[in-house]
Scaffold this motif. Structure first.
Motif, short mmCIF file in Angstrom:
data_model
loop_
_atom_site.label_atom_id
_atom_site.label_comp_id
_atom_site.label_asym_id
_atom_site.label_seq_id
_atom_site.Cartn_x
_atom_site.Cartn_y
_atom_site.Cartn_z
N ALA A 41 4.16 -2.98 -4.67
CA ALA A 41 4.86 -3.77 -3.49
C ALA A 41 4.04 -3.67 -2.46
CB ALA A 41 6.09 -2.83 -3.66
N GLN A 42 3.25 -3.21 -2.31
CA GLN A 42 1.84 -2.87 -0.98
C GLN A 42 1.44 -4.05 -0.55
OE1 GLN A 42 0.08 0.62 0.66
NE2 GLN A 42 0.74 1.89 -0.99
N VAL A 43 0.95 -4.96 -2.29
CA VAL A 43 0.62 -5.82 -2.55
C VAL A 43 1.55 -6.75 -2.35
CG1 VAL A 43 -0.91 -7.15 -3.72
CG2 VAL A 43 -1.62 -5.37 -3.63
N TRP A 44 2.56 -7.09 -2.90
CA TRP A 44 3.45 -8.64 -2.74
C TRP A 44 3.76 -8.50 -1.10
CZ3 TRP A 44 2.94 -12.28 -5.35
CH2 TRP A 44 2.96 -12.48 -6.78
N TYR A 45 3.99 -7.31 -0.71
CA TYR A 45 4.70 -7.33 0.54
C TYR A 45 3.91 -7.16 1.91
CZ TYR A 45 9.60 -7.03 -1.29
OH TYR A 45 10.49 -7.44 -2.61
N HIS A 46 2.16 -7.37 1.82
CA HIS A 46 1.61 -7.29 2.55
C HIS A 46 1.39 -8.10 3.73
CE1 HIS A 46 -2.62 -6.67 5.52
NE2 HIS A 46 -2.23 -5.65 4.06
N PRO A 47 1.55 -7.55 5.37
CA PRO A 47 2.03 -8.68 6.36
C PRO A 47 1.37 -9.77 6.25
CG PRO A 47 1.08 -6.52 6.99
CD PRO A 47 1.44 -6.96 5.68
N ARG A 48 0.09 -9.77 5.54
CA ARG A 48 -0.76 -10.79 5.53
C ARG A 48 -1.26 -11.29 4.39
NH1 ARG A 48 -5.26 -9.43 10.45
NH2 ARG A 48 -6.46 -10.93 9.94
N LEU A 49 -0.36 -11.46 3.59
CA LEU A 49 -0.88 -11.72 1.98
C LEU A 49 -0.83 -13.12 1.73
CD1 LEU A 49 0.12 -11.06 -0.70
CD2 LEU A 49 2.35 -11.80 -0.77
N ALA A 50 -0.06 -13.86 2.46
CA ALA A 50 -0.54 -15.35 2.83
C ALA A 50 -1.99 -15.77 2.78
CB ALA A 50 -0.12 -16.20 3.84
N GLU A 51 -2.74 -15.42 3.57
CA GLU A 51 -3.99 -14.65 4.08
C GLU A 51 -4.90 -14.69 2.88
OE1 GLU A 51 -4.82 -13.00 7.89
OE2 GLU A 51 -6.82 -13.89 8.39
N LEU A 52 -4.24 -13.33 2.18
CA LEU A 52 -5.23 -13.01 1.68
C LEU A 52 -4.64 -12.84 -0.29
CD1 LEU A 52 -4.71 -9.33 2.97
CD2 LEU A 52 -6.93 -10.32 3.04
N TYR A 53 -3.79 -13.71 -0.29
CA TYR A 53 -3.45 -13.91 -2.09
C TYR A 53 -4.79 -14.37 -2.75
CZ TYR A 53 -0.55 -15.75 -5.92
OH TYR A 53 -0.61 -15.80 -6.85
N PRO A 54 -5.64 -15.45 -2.11
CA PRO A 54 -6.96 -15.51 -2.97
C PRO A 54 -7.84 -14.39 -3.34
CG PRO A 54 -6.23 -16.87 -1.05
CD PRO A 54 -5.78 -16.21 -1.28
N GLU A 55 -7.76 -13.15 -2.80
CA GLU A 55 -8.05 -12.24 -3.16
C GLU A 55 -7.77 -11.26 -3.84
OE1 GLU A 55 -11.61 -11.27 -1.97
OE2 GLU A 55 -11.50 -9.51 -3.39
N THR A 62 -5.38 -0.10 -5.58
CA THR A 62 -6.15 0.54 -4.46
C THR A 62 -7.46 0.03 -3.70
OG1 THR A 62 -5.06 2.88 -5.22
CG2 THR A 62 -7.14 2.84 -3.85
N GLN A 63 -8.36 -0.05 -4.88
CA GLN A 63 -9.48 -1.08 -4.23
C GLN A 63 -8.99 -2.36 -3.67
OE1 GLN A 63 -11.83 -1.46 -7.74
NE2 GLN A 63 -12.47 1.10 -7.32
N LEU A 64 -8.23 -2.98 -3.88
CA LEU A 64 -7.87 -4.16 -3.73
C LEU A 64 -7.07 -4.73 -2.77
CD1 LEU A 64 -7.24 -7.51 -4.11
CD2 LEU A 64 -4.87 -6.47 -5.21
#
Lengths: 67, 259
Positions: free
Chosen positions: B38-52, B227-229
């Motif tokens: 959930a922390q990944v999918w709801y990350h406030p900068r997911l749009a920027e970090l989605y490639p990672e 966690t690493q991500l």
């Protein structure tokens, strides 16, 4: 010592934590190897055993990772 | 995953409680992993970090078909084990189905201006190597049925409705989520089908335990990987630590919200 007591002794379940009947049933069905694995998984990461900050619906919708 | 369901072998009976019992066991241990996802999918900068996120996924997904083929190969070495043929067939069929998923992820990354040569130049996440590598141990040195535990945890695709919500919330285009979407839409009955197969395989009690332990181990490794991500997501805040993290241009509307 039964499964629940083992998990409590390992600090995975707080003694005062109110378990649902389903949770108790699941715990009672575990084999020794599975209890050992649960303890290893959780002890390693030090997380609360029944940590559910995410709504149940979302947990199914998010998936895990693409196989 | 879809069509293959093992035939009932002589002397074995389907155990509809087996898959339910496994799900029940896993539910005891999945809370932390769910929080991390959930922390990944709801990350406030997911749009920027989605490639990672896609890159981390690629390290896992591209290894699935080869691992299944190796598991099938190990099945062929089994002697006097009723799992030999049905499990081998199951893995080979599903290896075929998973074959292109890595390519789908590369296409999604390319749509975000991350060409495949950049993906290949980076080392996969250590968490991905540990996650997949541990399965090679279970398969080769214990029993190839162990990989069923891995599948039980990972064969849980993101829902199409959820992905559309992510699209609305973040501005990430659906075309860049095509791997997730295709996985969700092509195979809506995947979990039920896997559970049906699990109930039909002629497993011993020890093999059932092995599957459960393998699945619990998979959860632990996924927790490390996520966690690493998330740790790499954090580095985006510090230009000195960004390193090779893959990022995408942020849609104007999302950037405005971030400001």
């Amino acid at each position: 010592m039964n499964n629940l007591q083992r998990l409590q002794a390992a600090g995975l379940i707080e003694v005062q934590h109110a378990l649902t009947p389903d949770e108790v049933s699941s715990i009672n069905q575990l084999s020794s190897a599975e209890v050992d694995a649960l303890i290893s998984v959780r002890a390693k990461l030090g997380d609360d055993f029944f940590s559910h900050k995410v709504p149940v619906g979302d947990s199914h919708r998010m998936g895990t990772m693409i196989l | 995953m879809n069509s293959y369901v093992p035939a009932r072998s002589a002397g074995s009976s389907p155990l509809p409680g087996r898959s339910r019992r496994l799900r029940s066991t896993l539910s005891l241990a999945q809370g932390r992993l769910t929080d991390l996802i959930a922390q990944v999918w709801y990350h406030p900068r997911l749009a920027e970090l989605y490639p990672e996120f896609l890159f981390a996924s690629y390290g896992v997904t591209s290894a699935s078909a080869p691992a299944m083929r190796m598991a099938a190969h190990e099945c062929e070495k089994l002697v006097d084990d009723p799992l030999r043929q049905p499990l081998r067939d199951y893995y080979l069929e599903h290896a075929q189905e998973e074959q292109d998923h890595g390519e789908w992820l590369l296409s999604d990354l390319a749509s975000l201006d991350i060409p495949r040569h950049c993906v290949f130049e980076r080392l996969p996440y250590p968490g991905a190597a540990a996650l997949v590598g541990s399965q090679y141990y279970w398969i080769r040195h214990v029993h190839p049925a162990a990989y069923l535990g891995y599948i039980a945890v990972l064969e849980s695709p993101t829902g199409a409705g959820f992905l559309r919500e992510v699209n609305q919330r973040t501005g990430i285009s659906l075309s860049s989520m095509s791997c997730h979407l295709r996985h969700a839409e092509l195979d809506p009955g995947h979990v039920a089908e896997f559970d049906a197969a699990l109930d039909l395989f002629p497993l011993t009690r020890q093999q059932e335990e092995l599957i459960a332990v393998s699945a619990l181990s998979t959860i632990a490794h996924l927790e490390v990987l996520f966690t690493q991500l998330l740790e790499r997501f954090q580095r985006i805040m510090n230009p000195a630590l960004r390193g090779t993290i893959f990022t995408a241009g942020v849609p104007a509307a999302v950037a405005a919200v971030q400001l």
